[in-house]
Design an enzyme around this catalytic site. Structure first.
Site, PDB file in Angstrom:
ATOM      1  N   VAL A 155      22.709 -13.136   1.248  1.00 54.16           N
ATOM      2  CA  VAL A 155      22.309 -14.471   0.825  1.00 54.16           C
ATOM      3  C   VAL A 155      22.509 -14.581  -0.691  1.00 54.16           C
ATOM      4  O   VAL A 155      21.995 -13.754  -1.449  1.00 54.16           O
ATOM      5  CB  VAL A 155      20.844 -14.755   1.195  1.00 54.16           C
ATOM      6  CG1 VAL A 155      20.406 -16.114   0.659  1.00 54.16           C
ATOM      7  CG2 VAL A 155      20.645 -14.677   2.702  1.00 54.16           C
ATOM      8  N   LYS A 175      -2.087  10.187  12.332  1.00 52.94           N
ATOM      9  CA  LYS A 175      -2.801  10.116  11.052  1.00 52.94           C
ATOM     10  C   LYS A 175      -4.259   9.746  11.331  1.00 52.94           C
ATOM     11  O   LYS A 175      -4.533   8.719  11.944  1.00 52.94           O
ATOM     12  CB  LYS A 175      -2.153   9.066  10.155  1.00 52.94           C
ATOM     13  CG  LYS A 175      -2.854   8.883   8.824  1.00 52.94           C
ATOM     14  CD  LYS A 175      -2.241   7.749   8.027  1.00 52.94           C
ATOM     15  CE  LYS A 175      -3.079   7.453   6.789  1.00 52.94           C
ATOM     16  NZ  LYS A 175      -2.664   6.238   6.121  1.00 52.94           N
ATOM     17  N   GLY A 207      16.075  -7.884   6.398  1.00 49.87           N
ATOM     18  CA  GLY A 207      15.687  -6.956   7.467  1.00 49.87           C
ATOM     19  C   GLY A 207      14.607  -6.038   6.943  1.00 49.87           C
ATOM     20  O   GLY A 207      13.629  -6.492   6.375  1.00 49.87           O
ATOM     21  N   ALA A 266       9.542  -5.335   7.117  1.00 47.52           N
ATOM     22  CA  ALA A 266       8.914  -6.649   7.267  1.00 47.52           C
ATOM     23  C   ALA A 266       9.745  -7.560   8.155  1.00 47.52           C
ATOM     24  O   ALA A 266       9.226  -8.231   9.055  1.00 47.52           O
ATOM     25  CB  ALA A 266       8.716  -7.284   5.898  1.00 47.52           C
ATOM     26  N   ILE A 304      13.371  -0.997   0.846  1.00 47.92           N
ATOM     27  CA  ILE A 304      12.386  -0.129   0.189  1.00 47.92           C
ATOM     28  C   ILE A 304      11.879   0.907   1.197  1.00 47.92           C
ATOM     29  O   ILE A 304      11.517   2.016   0.849  1.00 47.92           O
ATOM     30  CB  ILE A 304      11.207  -0.974  -0.343  1.00 47.92           C
ATOM     31  CG1 ILE A 304      11.706  -1.908  -1.451  1.00 47.92           C
ATOM     32  CG2 ILE A 304      10.083  -0.096  -0.847  1.00 47.92           C
ATOM     33  CD1 ILE A 304      12.077  -1.240  -2.736  1.00 47.92           C
ATOM     34  N   ALA A 340       3.100   5.711   5.692  1.00 43.99           N
ATOM     35  CA  ALA A 340       1.781   5.945   6.286  1.00 43.99           C
ATOM     36  C   ALA A 340       1.214   4.590   6.687  1.00 43.99           C
ATOM     37  O   ALA A 340       1.406   3.603   5.989  1.00 43.99           O
ATOM     38  CB  ALA A 340       0.865   6.617   5.275  1.00 43.99           C
TER      39      ALA A 340
END
Lengths: 476, 494
Positions: free
Chosen positions: B178, B71, B5, B8, B38, B43
């Site tokens: 997994v 931004k 998940g 990405a 992560i 940004a």
């Protein structure tokens, strides 16, 4: 440079169309700067073709030169160019028009060609979705749709001009913008020790000239051929070895015709003047040998443009596209002494890509032909091989830096020659085929309705006064 | 089958579920709540707007739900010299004239001592400095059409937002860790994935969004990694959120530190901070000390060390597995490219998604496109480090003198000698971006385009003066960034 030699900032050598075009562009561009543009119109051009086909980008360049379009067309007995009709390329009586335009719309989020393939032969001619192609086939033209509501979409066009008149027109423009004329005939070209730089050009009257930057627009590489590293690389585009030119083109105004047979290509370019016909043959049926190839365009202090840099087969807008690419890139890289090396490196890098993409266009035509002389696909550039592979695989149009054609034009070219995708965009596939067929029919009707509102080009030119005799008219 | 998940994975699920709606393609995503993400890239770049628009996402709702701010660019502090600052804006400098790029006219005036920094000719830079914001105009005649914008957002919330979007469009989420990837005996294709509880999941195409590990693309398929740490030596980061204590600005900040650089990303509810550093030149303890001592507000977490290596997978698509996100490669977040590279992968995949069979032609094309994206971003990032005059720490002295790719050396030489920016069609960063970073890093052309002399000094002075006035007038008429956010996407909308 040898002492006693008249020196120039930028010296264009040649009497060709590209020589005078370069002179006009550079002189106008640099007229309020300290750089002087000079032109030595020698050797006199013996091989000026009867007509030239100018790509749409030339319209913009003409505008930069403040050319009055009507005046230009009148003087050069020209017409608006909309595309090329490829006849007989598949070995039968089929033909298709490759125009400078794009489809009017698409039935969905994906590109039109996916839906057209999805329709399974019920989508009519692919060119029936492109207004420019319809106009070309019928000999119609206007700058935009007459009577259209709102802001009408502009028509994408180039020009067909009588070549000698165009050369004269450019000559007047170049002198008008301050290009300095260097009178004389080239006797010999001398290089500095080591052979990498031009030292001077000696004229038949004994005078010598030199420049910080020489532009070889002689058409034959008279300067570049003297420089080490400036050698010509023969690289044939297909098997055509000889050619002949003449006048007497037929067909609708605005539409070039390229008729293929087992042994020849016949190119007809109609204008409001005599028009032009070029015949290329696979053997010595033509009069003169046909050379295609190119050289590294910028060596030392000499840069080759136009036919001095690259020769392609004489159909489509090939020769003027080569000239335009060279002049356009040179305009952004006119160096001073401290930047000559990096400027030439960047010019050669950019021109290498631009010329490769122009060659790709011709090679794709030749590779997709069903004629004995068809180019084996594996002899095309790796980029072109990928382009064809991707298109055939799934209708994806791969484009690269410095493309001569838009993605839509590439799709039209490949489809026109019968290269069809095996698979299409899933978005198009998701649309029921019957819906695709009906939406495509509506789009064709829409395009045809638009095209029908345009006048015949001959009438349009007459109404604009273009067909009136041109006597002693000037530039701008 | 999407493996993993996070940003990405859920961007891929959302993107593909939209593009392939009604196509009969089923999409499943397997992820485990046990595995943290992560939360890459708080940004972003303006391209994300178009991704969201294509998905039909309401911008204000999305911003409220992800605590996003606007931004307009990235401010770089202390990069070329200590004390320097410049903004890489999402927009143009001035207006080109007679087909000559604006920066040549500016350079002419600058060399004559009549103009200072080029920033005065950038609307987004001036908006950043004034901390103001307004929406761009679609009218090309308006000065407000000269910029674009991106977002600073909470990436974890964005992933959750997209999960909701994707699940509503039929994406099946399977909870599970997994533990194994089975390959077929013939051809070595991915056959199925085994989960920790013994279940198996399978698909025709596997999209590896498992992060740095590359669970399928690397651990199972042994694709290999192209190491770029020679050029981009930073290999660790510590990320810490902090309390917002100052006015909310519409830009990200990247401040050069002794062995790397520190980011500051203002969100609506907090500030994201982090220190990207090179372990060859500093320790984790020292890095943490540097980061903590340079926070503007109270730290809201301890922060953990993240390890990485710059580079990319040797191929992003191998057999029936496509890597997207960190599993495909990693380039440090200096120019906020992580989410962009995810987006580029999704776009290429959507165009090349196999229908009946897996073809080498499609695989080759995907890898060609993604290689180009990675390489062109790489060169742009290296420019920031290499074009420095700093030699005050071993790290800066190293990057200043390190070898760089020939492609970048050529671009720098061309700009330095002629002011010309190498042009390309594909690739992320275009002219204004290169100009911003070249000039900001003190790579100043020795000469300008001679065509720029075609305008008289009087006309040039008038033209430059009018541009500056137009820009400053436009900025003065805008609300503050904070006021705009309060009105446009307040937290209570979430």
């Amino acid at each position: 440079m040898t002492q006693g030699t008249a020196s120039h900032d930028i010296l264009i050598v040649g009497d060709t169309i590209e020589a005078w075009l370069a002179a006009a562009c550079l002189a106008r561009m640099l007229r309020k700067t300290s750089r002087q543009v000079s032109i030595l119109p020698s050797p006199q051009s013996a091989g000026t073709p009867g007509v030239v086909a100018l790509p749409p980008a030339m319209a913009e360049l003409h505008a930069d030169l403040s050319f009055d379009e009507r005046n230009l067309l009148r003087f050069c007995r020209g017409s608006f160019r909309l595309g090329t009709d490829f006849k007989g390329w598949q070995g039968d009586d089929s033909s298709f028009v490759l125009s400078h335009g794009e489809p009017v719309s698409s039935p969905g989020e994906g590109a039109l060609h996916h839906y057209w393939v999805h329709a399974g032969g019920k989508g009519g001619d692919y060119s029936a979705y492109i207004v420019e192609a319809l106009l070309a086939a019928e000999g119609r033209f206007a700058h935009s749709e007459p009577g259209a509501a709102g802001e009408p979409a502009p028509i994408h066009y180039g020009y067909h001009l009588q070549a000698e008149e165009y050369r004269q027109y450019l000559k007047r423009a170049a002198l008008h913008y301050g290009a300095a004329l260097v009178a004389g005939d080239v006797d010999r070209v001398e290089t500095a020790v080591g052979g990498g730089m031009l030292d001077r050009i000696t004229l038949r009257d004994g005078q010598a000239v030199a420049a910080a930057l020489h532009v070889d627009a002689t058409g034959e590489g008279h300067l570049a051929g003297q420089l080490g590293g400036g050698g010509w690389t023969e690289r044939g585009v297909g098997p055509f070895t000889h050619f002949a030119t003449g006048s007497g083109a037929t067909g609708p105004l605005g539409l070039e015709t390229v008729i293929a047979s087992e042994t020849s290509l016949v190119v007809d370019v109609p204008t409001t003047g005599e028009g032009g016909r070029t015949v290329m043959t696979t053997g010595p049926g033509g009069i003169a040998p046909l050379r295609t190839g190119q050289r590294t365009p910028w060596t030392g202090n000499s840069v080759s443009i136009g036919a001095s840099a690259c020769r392609l087969l004489p159909f489509g807008c090939a020769s003027m596209s080569v000239a335009l690419a060279g002049i356009g890139k040179l305009a952004g890289l006119v160096p001073d002494d401290g930047a000559m090396a990096i400027a030439s490196q960047e010019y050669n890098r950019g021109m290498g890509m631009a010329l490769a993409r122009l060659r790709d266009e011709q090679e794709m035509h030749l590779a997709l032909a069903a004629q004995p002389w068809a180019l084996p696909a594996e002899r095309m550039s790796p980029e072109n091989q990928r382009r064809l592979e991707q298109f055939r695989s799934r209708g994806r149009v791969v484009t690269f830096d410095d493309e001569a054609l838009t993605a839509a034009e590439w799709a039209a070219l490949m489809i026109g020659h019968g290269a069809l995708p095996e698979r299409i965009d899933p978005l198009a596939q998701a649309l029921p085929q019957a819906d695709a067929v009906s939406r495509l029919a509506a789009l064709r009707e829409f395009a045809a309705g638009k095209a029908a509102r345009y006048p015949m080009q001959k009438d349009y030119l007459a109404a604009a006064g273009v067909l009136a005799p041109a006597l002693g008219e000037g530039v701008a | 089958m999407i493996v993993g998940g996070g940003t990405a994975g859920w961007m891929t699920a959302a993107g593909l579920s939209h593009v392939f709606r009604n196509s009969g393609i089923s999409i499943e995503l397997v992820e485990s709540d046990q595995i943290g993400t992560i939360g890459v890239g708080e940004a972003t770049l303006p391209h994300l707007r178009f991704f969201n628009e294509r998905l039909g996402i309401d911008e204000a709702e999305f911003m409220a739900r992800t605590s996003a701010t606007f931004k307009l660019g990235i401010e770089f502090r202390d990069w070329a010299r200590i004390g320097d600052a410049y903004v890489h804006p999402f927009g143009d400098y001035g207006r080109d004239l007679r087909k000559v790029a604006f920066h040549h006219y500016w350079l002419r005036a600058h060399q004559a001592g009549r103009e200072g920094r080029i920033d005065s000719f950038s609307l987004p830079v001036m908006m950043c400095e004034a901390a103001r914001f307004g929406m761009p105009s679609a009218d090309p005649r308006s000065v407000m059409s000269s910029f674009s914008y991106a977002y600073q957002l909470d990436a974890s919330r964005y992933a959750a937002f997209l999960r909701e979007y994707a699940e509503a469009r039929g994406v099946i989420r399977t909870e599970g860790k997994v533990v194994d990837c089975a390959l077929t005996a013939e051809g070595g294709l991915v056959d199925f994935l085994r989960l920790e509880d013994g279940r198996t999941v399978t698909g025709d195409l596997y999209i590896d969004c498992s992060g740095f590990r590359g669970l399928v693309i690397e651990q199972a398929l042994k694709t290999g990694f192209e190491d770029w740490t020679e050029f981009l030596p930073c290999d660790r980061a510590i990320a810490v959120p902090s309390r917002m204590t100052v006015e909310n600005v519409p830009y990200t900040r990247a401040t050069a530190r002794e062995a790397g650089w520190q980011w500051r990303i203002p969100l609506q509810h907090r500030v994201g901070n982090g220190y990207v550093y090179c372990s060859r030149f500093t320790s984790d303890e020292r890095a943490r000390e540097v980061l903590m001592s340079n926070l503007e507000g109270e730290a809201l977490a301890d922060g953990k060390v993240i390890r990485f290596g710059a580079g990319k997978r040797k191929a992003q698509w191998v057999k029936n597995c496509v890597a997207i996100g960190l599993s495909s490669g990693f380039l440090e977040p200096l120019e906020s490219t992580s989410i962009y590279l995810i987006q580029a992968g999704i776009t290429a995949l959507a165009e090349l998604l196999p229908t009946r069979d897996m073809r080498e032609a499609d695989i080759g094309e995907f890898n060609r496109v993604m290689d180009l994206e990675y390489e062109r971003v790489r060169d742009f990032l290296i420019l920031h480090y290499h074009a420095t005059e700093r030699d005050d720490t071993p790290f800066w002295d190293y990057v200043r003198t390190m070898p760089i790719p020939d492609s970048l050396a050529y671009k720098m030489e061309l700009f330095r000698k002629t002011g010309t920016v190498v042009q390309y069609k594909d690739g992320l960063f275009l002219h204004p971006s290169w100009i911003a970073v070249y000039l900001g890093q003190r790579v100043v052309p020795e000469r300008y385009d001679p065509r720029a002399d075609g305008v008289s000094e009087v006309d040039l002075a008038r033209m430059l003066s009018e541009m500056k006035s137009m820009i400053s007038g436009a900025v003065d008429a805008l609300p503050t960034h904070e006021d705009f956010l309060r009105q446009y996407c307040p937290p209570e909308m979430a």
